[in-house]
Design a protein around this motif. Structure first.
Motif, mmCIF file in Angstrom:
data_model
loop_
_atom_site.group_PDB
_atom_site.id
_atom_site.type_symbol
_atom_site.label_atom_id
_atom_site.label_comp_id
_atom_site.label_asym_id
_atom_site.label_seq_id
_atom_site.Cartn_x
_atom_site.Cartn_y
_atom_site.Cartn_z
ATOM 1 N N LEU A 90 3.602 -58.362 -32.901
ATOM 2 C CA LEU A 90 2.953 -59.395 -32.085
ATOM 3 C C LEU A 90 1.459 -59.084 -31.959
ATOM 4 N N THR A 91 0.707 -60.108 -31.713
ATOM 5 C CA THR A 91 -0.740 -59.939 -31.582
ATOM 6 C C THR A 91 -1.126 -59.936 -30.108
ATOM 7 N N PRO A 92 -1.867 -58.939 -29.669
ATOM 8 C CA PRO A 92 -2.372 -59.008 -28.309
ATOM 9 C C PRO A 92 -3.511 -60.021 -28.216
ATOM 10 N N VAL A 93 -3.459 -60.835 -27.190
ATOM 11 C CA VAL A 93 -4.495 -61.866 -27.030
ATOM 12 C C VAL A 93 -5.096 -61.759 -25.638
ATOM 13 N N TRP A 94 -6.392 -61.888 -25.584
ATOM 14 C CA TRP A 94 -7.131 -61.814 -24.328
ATOM 15 C C TRP A 94 -7.587 -63.216 -23.956
ATOM 16 N N LEU A 95 -7.279 -63.591 -22.725
ATOM 17 C CA LEU A 95 -7.640 -64.937 -22.276
ATOM 18 C C LEU A 95 -8.545 -64.857 -21.054
ATOM 19 N N LEU A 96 -9.617 -65.611 -21.105
ATOM 20 C CA LEU A 96 -10.485 -65.744 -19.938
ATOM 21 C C LEU A 96 -10.633 -67.241 -19.696
ATOM 22 N N ALA A 97 -10.271 -67.670 -18.499
ATOM 23 C CA ALA A 97 -10.324 -69.110 -18.224
ATOM 24 C C ALA A 97 -10.786 -69.333 -16.804
ATOM 25 N N ALA A 98 -11.127 -70.561 -16.509
ATOM 26 C CA ALA A 98 -11.545 -70.887 -15.155
ATOM 27 C C ALA A 98 -10.996 -72.250 -14.794
ATOM 28 N N VAL A 99 -10.709 -72.426 -13.522
ATOM 29 C CA VAL A 99 -10.264 -73.733 -13.039
ATOM 30 C C VAL A 99 -11.513 -74.562 -12.772
ATOM 31 N N ASP A 100 -11.488 -75.831 -13.145
ATOM 32 C CA ASP A 100 -12.625 -76.717 -12.872
ATOM 33 C C ASP A 100 -13.004 -76.618 -11.403
ATOM 34 N N LYS A 101 -14.321 -76.608 -11.164
ATOM 35 C CA LYS A 101 -14.791 -76.369 -9.819
ATOM 36 C C LYS A 101 -14.301 -77.408 -8.827
ATOM 37 N N ASN A 102 -14.171 -78.665 -9.301
ATOM 38 C CA ASN A 102 -13.755 -79.694 -8.351
ATOM 39 C C ASN A 102 -12.265 -80.042 -8.473
ATOM 40 N N ALA A 103 -11.514 -79.128 -9.058
ATOM 41 C CA ALA A 103 -10.077 -79.365 -9.121
ATOM 42 C C ALA A 103 -9.529 -79.337 -7.698
ATOM 43 N N SER A 104 -8.624 -80.286 -7.407
ATOM 44 C CA SER A 104 -8.149 -80.349 -6.023
ATOM 45 C C SER A 104 -7.044 -79.323 -5.768
ATOM 46 N N MET A 105 -6.331 -78.914 -6.821
ATOM 47 C CA MET A 105 -5.256 -77.957 -6.608
ATOM 48 C C MET A 105 -5.429 -76.757 -7.533
ATOM 49 N N PRO A 106 -6.404 -75.903 -7.237
ATOM 50 C CA PRO A 106 -6.691 -74.804 -8.162
ATOM 51 C C PRO A 106 -5.490 -73.865 -8.335
ATOM 52 N N ALA A 107 -4.729 -73.643 -7.264
ATOM 53 C CA ALA A 107 -3.609 -72.703 -7.369
ATOM 54 C C ALA A 107 -2.558 -73.242 -8.334
ATOM 55 N N VAL A 108 -2.295 -74.558 -8.216
ATOM 56 C CA VAL A 108 -1.297 -75.168 -9.091
ATOM 57 C C VAL A 108 -1.731 -75.068 -10.544
#
Lengths: 713, 153
Positions: free
Chosen positions: A174-192
């Motif tokens: 398997l390949t290890p993959v690194w992910l960096l992401a962000a929730v849109d600043k004006n998203a109403s439900m960032p946790a979801v």
């Protein structure tokens, strides 16, 4: 909160102009970094621009801008010195910096402080910076193996159990993959959204560790960023597509930490370090291809010419002042004619004639010079697009090669200002709807990477701007179905309509063939708006498309907005001008040549039935007393987007350049009329809006159930 | 508010004639007066829009003020003038029978429009000025020249 800069408005204006330039240099530089890989030259250019901007923003007192440019400088310096390699993460972060700087510039321009802060971007830059420093130690080992010292920025240390999991996974291929992401600043439900993303990661592979963990998400412990390290057996682009499906999430970085083909377990002792040091396959390497001539043009544009900045209003004023001069000269010529007839041989008349001839030459030179001063290379506009195309392509998960040609072509400044939005829309359309997804392309035997080309060139007195793609092309059958479904046309009419006319249905308001409305092109702004905006500039746009081969939008524009070449005609006592670009031919026909088909007057030319429009009737003009219908008419055949009609007029006057003047808000929009102009004798002539006249005829024909220009009877 | 300010001040009024009546407008609104020149009809516009004309290189709309106010229309004479009003929507030319003079009228000489006025829509009238026994109808030009909803042609 407003700003209070210790500077005059003039200083701020100078700063803004300069900031614009530096931002453009940086954007062009980063785009080239992404495309051509790292080159000391480009890095130097970006560094210099960031440095200049840092200096001037500090002088101005905009602390946030100075901070961001300072942090950029740190990273750029490491890149420049080879302590850090150019990766997708670096490029994305630099783009994000530019966006932040752009919003700061906006703050300064408006004097209103916006809600963009520096923390997020500075921590991203810091992470990259740290990664460079932190990676220095293990690098030597990796460097010996030929690897480049790049590790995902800001990855926290792993626990021994997690390291074990990672190693075991690699052992299973398997390949290890690194992910960096962000929730849109004006998203109403960032946790979801975060939860959804982590679930998607779980679907795509085995999560080794995520920051935050699923549990932390449930406890609502969220940071600005979402990081994850996971193992997958899928291809990276498949993973990217899967993750990109999560709404309101932005993937900042997605990197495979070992090559997808030959992942071998690293020796146990070095495991953690090796994971950090593995060269990411997405690290961009300098392109083998020699630098294109294009960059030469950019360099030329970047050079400081001996120029002054002039307000557009000043240019417009100069232009209309010259227009007035021309009119006065014509008046004086009329006086001269009277002088000459009334006092033959008078030397006063001769002196006047000489002076007037001189004034005539000078005004026309003046006009040409001002015209020239209003011209700008379209590069000023085109250089905004690569970034946009890149972003749209990334969002649509498509690989696009964006080619710009003819950026040195010059166009009137006001046209450049107005044509930006329509072009942007056409480009989006090409990326979004024109170019197929990579899978479809491969199946069709095309390269996975789609090509979108933006080209400008001269053709006679016009500028053509072509937006084309090598995508799927427009399928007339699909357009028919869609148009009928949307109630734009009856099924019967659709069946009878020839293919080339069907294609033009895409211009109808409310038409969009995309089955899924994407957030890129399908935003309620249809192609009809694009067409309307182009027509406002006295331009036209046509489609050339071939199923499976691609689509081209050809935008035809006059060299200048203010002046158009026109055919002047007379009806009763009024002069009307028609843009020569829509005139096909003129003809003189006897009354008997006009026939009536289904209550519509038509003429037949070369076997083609052309509906005619009498301006007297269309405009409900009052015939003066004693008006006698002539036994011969002049017909001007005009055509817009393949639709032809003949306009019946009393006389043809001739051709000439006219300066377009608006009718003003008091009169407002009048269907069939696009403006007015002042003729040589000082009288006002009306400029006809040909496409609106053609549409009137089309609408009437639709009511009576006939077609326009189908070539049949 | 405007009337309070005017109470003790002099208002400068451009006086012009339409038919047998005298009309006036504040000099701040009437920018200039010029001879009647050629006006080009613009199709598909209301009847009172006479067309457009060339005012020193600018194309400005021209309104027949008699028609606009519902007065009897007559042929132009040598005295016919175009008075140019400066409005928010830009300059608008008005055809008037003749321009008489510019008067300074004390605010006290201006009567507000009376509800008895039936001939003209009271909306268009700012007041009536009595000067030397003559009655001058003061027009509220921005309102007079406001375009009503366009009829779909």
């Amino acid at each position: 909160m407003g700003f209070d800069f210790d500077m005059t408005a003039e200083d701020i204006k100078v700063f803004l102009d300069e900031a614009d330039e530096q931002l453009q240099v940086m954007e062009a530089g980063v785009l080239r970094l992404e495309k051509e890989g790292e080159s000391p030259e480009h890095l130097q250019e970006i560094f210099r621009a960031a440095h200049t901007l840092k200096g001037s923003s500090a002088t101005l007192g905009h602390r946030k801008m100075a901070e961001v440019t300072h942090a950029m400088e740190n990273v750029l310096d490491k890149l420049r010195k080879g302590k850090l390699a150019v990766s997708t993460a670096v490029v994305d972060t630099l783009f994000a910096c530019l966006d932040v700087l752009m919003s700061f510039k906006e703050e300064i321009a408006t004097g209103e402080e916006g809600d963009v802060t520096t923390e997020g971007i500075i921590s991203r830059l810091g992470a990259i910076d740290q990664a460079a420093t932190g990676a220095t130690a293990p690098v030597s080992a990796a460097a010996a193996q030929g690897g480049s010292p790049v590790a995902p920025g800001g990855m926290p240390p792993l626990s021994p159990a997690e390291e074990g999991h990672l190693r075991a996974g690699q052992g299973r291929g398997l390949t290890p993959v690194w992910l960096l992401a962000a929730v849109d600043k004006n998203a109403s439900m960032p946790a979801v959204r975060t939860f959804q993303l982590l679930l998607a990661v779980g679907d795509a592979g085995e999560a080794v560790r995520s920051w935050p963990t699923l549990q932390e998400v449930e406890e609502d412990k969220l940071g600005e960023e979402i990081k994850a390290l996971f193992l997958t057996g899928q291809r990276l682009d498949a993973v990217r597509t899967a993750l990109a499906g999560v709404p309101e999430i932005q993937i900042i970085e997605l990197t495979a930490l070992a090559s997808e083909t030959g992942a071998r377990p690293a020796p146990a002792a070095q495991a953690a370090a090796a994971v950090m040091a593995y060269q990411a396959p997405e690290v961009l390497t300098p392109a083998a291809a020699p630098a294109q001539e294009k960059s030469a043009a950019a360099v030329k544009g970047g050079k400081n010419a001996r120029t002054v900045r002039v307000d557009v209003d000043v240019m417009d004023n100069l232009m209309s002042l010259v227009g007035e001069l021309v009119i006065d000269r014509t008046r004086l010529l009329q006086v001269l004619t009277r002088l000459e007839t009334e006092r033959e041989g008078d030397d006063m008349a001769q002196v006047m004639s000489g002076a007037l001839a001189h004034i005539g030459r000078m005004t026309s030179d003046l006009q040409d010079e001002i015209q020239r001063a209003r011209m700008l290379p379209v590069d000023n506009l085109f250089r905004k697009f690569p970034r946009m195309v890149r972003d749209v392509a990334q969002k649509a998960v498509k690989e696009i090669e964006f080619v710009i040609l003819g950026e040195e072509t010059e166009l009137d400044r006001s046209v450049i200002e107005e044509i930006g939005d329509p072009l942007m829309h056409l480009l989006r359309n090409s990326v979004d709807h024109g170019v197929e997804p990579a899978g479809d392309r491969l199946r069709a035997g095309k390269p996975a990477k789609g090509t979108v080309t933006l080209e400008a060139f001269h053709e006679e007195n016009y500028i053509i701007i072509s937006v084309r793609d090598d995508g799927r092309g427009m399928d007339p059958q699909r357009i028919r179905t869609s148009a009928v479904r949307k109630g734009l046309i009856t099924e019967d009419a659709a069946r009878r309509m020839p293919d080339h006319e069907v294609i033009n249905l895409v211009w109808a308001p409310g038409f969009s063939t995309a089955e899924q409305v994407s957030d890129i092109s399908g935003r309620g702004v249809g192609l009809d708006v694009v067409q309307k905006n182009i027509e406002k500039l006295n331009g036209s746009v046509e489609i050339r498309t071939e199923v499976g081969k691609g689509t081209e939008f050809r935008v035809k524009l006059p060299l200048t907005l203010a002046i158009i070449r026109s055919l002047q005609v007379q009806v009763l006592d009024t002069t009307y001008c028609m843009p020569l670009s829509s005139v096909v031919e003129t003809d003189r026909i006897p009354v008997s040549a006009i026939q009536t088909v289904r209550q519509r007057e038509v003429i037949v030319k070369r076997g083609e039935v052309i509906p005619i429009l009498r301006l007297i009737e269309a405009f409900e003009l009052e015939r003066p007393e004693g008006y006698v219908e002539p036994d011969e008419y002049f017909v001007v055949i005009v055509s817009v987007m393949g639709k032809q009609i003949g306009i019946v007029v009393d006389t043809l006057i001739g051709e000439g350049d006219v300066v377009i003047k608006p009718l003003g808000t008091f009169i407002g929009d009048v269907p069939g009329i696009s403006g007015a102009t002042i003729m040589g004798d000082g009288d006002v002539a009306i400029i006809l809006d040909i496409s609106s006249l053609i549409n009137t005829v089309k609408a009437e024909l639709n009511r009576t159930g006939s077609e326009l220009n189908s070539g049949r009877r | 508010m405007a009337q309070q300010q005017q109470r003790d001040t002099l208002t400068q009024i451009v006086v012009f004639q339409l038919g047998h009546e005298l009309y006036g407008a504040e000099i701040a609104v009437v920018r200039e007066v010029g001879p009647l020149q050629r006006v080009t009809r613009v199709p598909r516009t209301p009847r009172y829009v006479e067309g457009v004309t060339n005012l020193r290189g600018r194309v400005i709309p021209v309104v027949d003020l008699r028609r606009r106010l519902g007065l009897e229309v007559s042929a132009p004479t040598k005295a016919t003038r175009i008075a140019v009003a400066e409005l928010e929507a830009g300059q608008v030319g008005m055809i008037v029978d003749s321009v008489q003079e510019v008067l300074r009228v004390p605010a006290s000489a201006i009567e507000p429009p009376s509800p008895m006025m039936s001939k003209l829509d009271a909306d268009y009238v700012q007041g009536i000025a009595k000067v030397d026994g003559r009655l001058i109808i003061l027009l509220d030009l921005p309102r007079v020249l406001q375009r009503e909803e366009r009829k779909v042609v």
